[in-house]
Design an enzyme around this catalytic site. Sequence first.
Site, PDB file in Angstrom:
ATOM      1  N   SER A   1      34.657 103.965  -4.530  1.00  0.00           N
ATOM      2  CA  SER A   1      35.596 103.419  -3.398  1.00  0.00           C
ATOM      3  C   SER A   1      36.876 103.980  -3.904  1.00  0.00           C
ATOM      4  O   SER A   1      36.737 104.900  -5.533  1.00  0.00           O
ATOM      5  CB  SER A   1      35.590 102.154  -3.128  1.00  0.00           C
ATOM      6  OG  SER A   1      36.706 102.199  -2.405  1.00  0.00           O
TER       7      SER A   1
ATOM      8  N   TYR B   1      35.290  93.756  -5.951  1.00  0.00           N
ATOM      9  CA  TYR B   1      35.190  95.100  -5.444  1.00  0.00           C
ATOM     10  C   TYR B   1      35.594  96.145  -6.404  1.00  0.00           C
ATOM     11  O   TYR B   1      35.052  97.018  -6.810  1.00  0.00           O
ATOM     12  CB  TYR B   1      35.522  95.343  -4.231  1.00  0.00           C
ATOM     13  CG  TYR B   1      35.390  96.394  -3.251  1.00  0.00           C
ATOM     14  CD1 TYR B   1      34.528  96.595  -2.653  1.00  0.00           C
ATOM     15  CD2 TYR B   1      36.684  97.398  -3.194  1.00  0.00           C
ATOM     16  CE1 TYR B   1      34.802  98.135  -1.411  1.00  0.00           C
ATOM     17  CE2 TYR B   1      36.757  99.093  -2.700  1.00  0.00           C
ATOM     18  CZ  TYR B   1      36.030  98.478  -1.903  1.00  0.00           C
ATOM     19  OH  TYR B   1      35.649 100.159  -0.869  1.00  0.00           O
TER      20      TYR B   1
END
Length: 253
Positions: free
Chosen positions: A142, A165
């Site tokens: 990401s 995350y």
Amino acid sequence: MLRGKNILVAGAGGLLGASTVVEIIKNGGSVVAADINKESVEVKLSSMGVALSSEQVTTCSLDVTCEESVISFFDQAESLAGAVNCTYPRNDSYGAHFFDVTLSGFNENLTLHLGSSFLFCQQCARFFQKNEERFSLVNLASIYGVVAPKFDIYDGTSMTTPVEYAAIKSAIIHLTRYLSAYINDSRFRVNSISPGGILDGQPETFLNKYREQTNGKGMLDVEDIINPIIFLLSDKSEYIAGQNIVIDDGFTL
């Protein structure tokens, strides 16, 4: 582009995974579409026009958080030319704001997502060493594994970027590099892609703020992510190894 290649897509029942399956088929490849719930994968793919009776697609159950499940899958697998890990395992507390995250919740999410990514990478590498045939693995990282979140774009919404995350995705990028260097064989390639945000019903206020941080596109469509994945699976990326490809329309600049 993928004719003659059989590709494993883990997490094939999700937004990105199902679209990856469809695009692999469009590019002439065949797919093993795996997810923890085989029935939900079949429903999802059928709704997207995939003929489950086709020789180009096989569905199966795979729990990437279970060592026995992953090892068993690769022990029985045959003629895989690559794999894409689109899985996103997490617990019920995932997504809490920073000061609401407990240590146990943080550790559990790292175990579920990063731990399963390690296991998947490890077994892909073992599969390659056993068969010694060309293999391309694509991991999903990401932009928030590359840069710190821009928290102001979440003002006025209930959204945030979970701390788990960011920690997991940055680790996946380095895990990718580690594995590429460790195997040290041009026939085994592992790369990661780091997408920006993907459109999935987010509030308009957030979408506008996010768009201001890009060159104009804003949040990405699923198709914007799929094409680089297909490229990395194909022979056109034959000597790209250990890299992290950022797809974000300038968000991280």
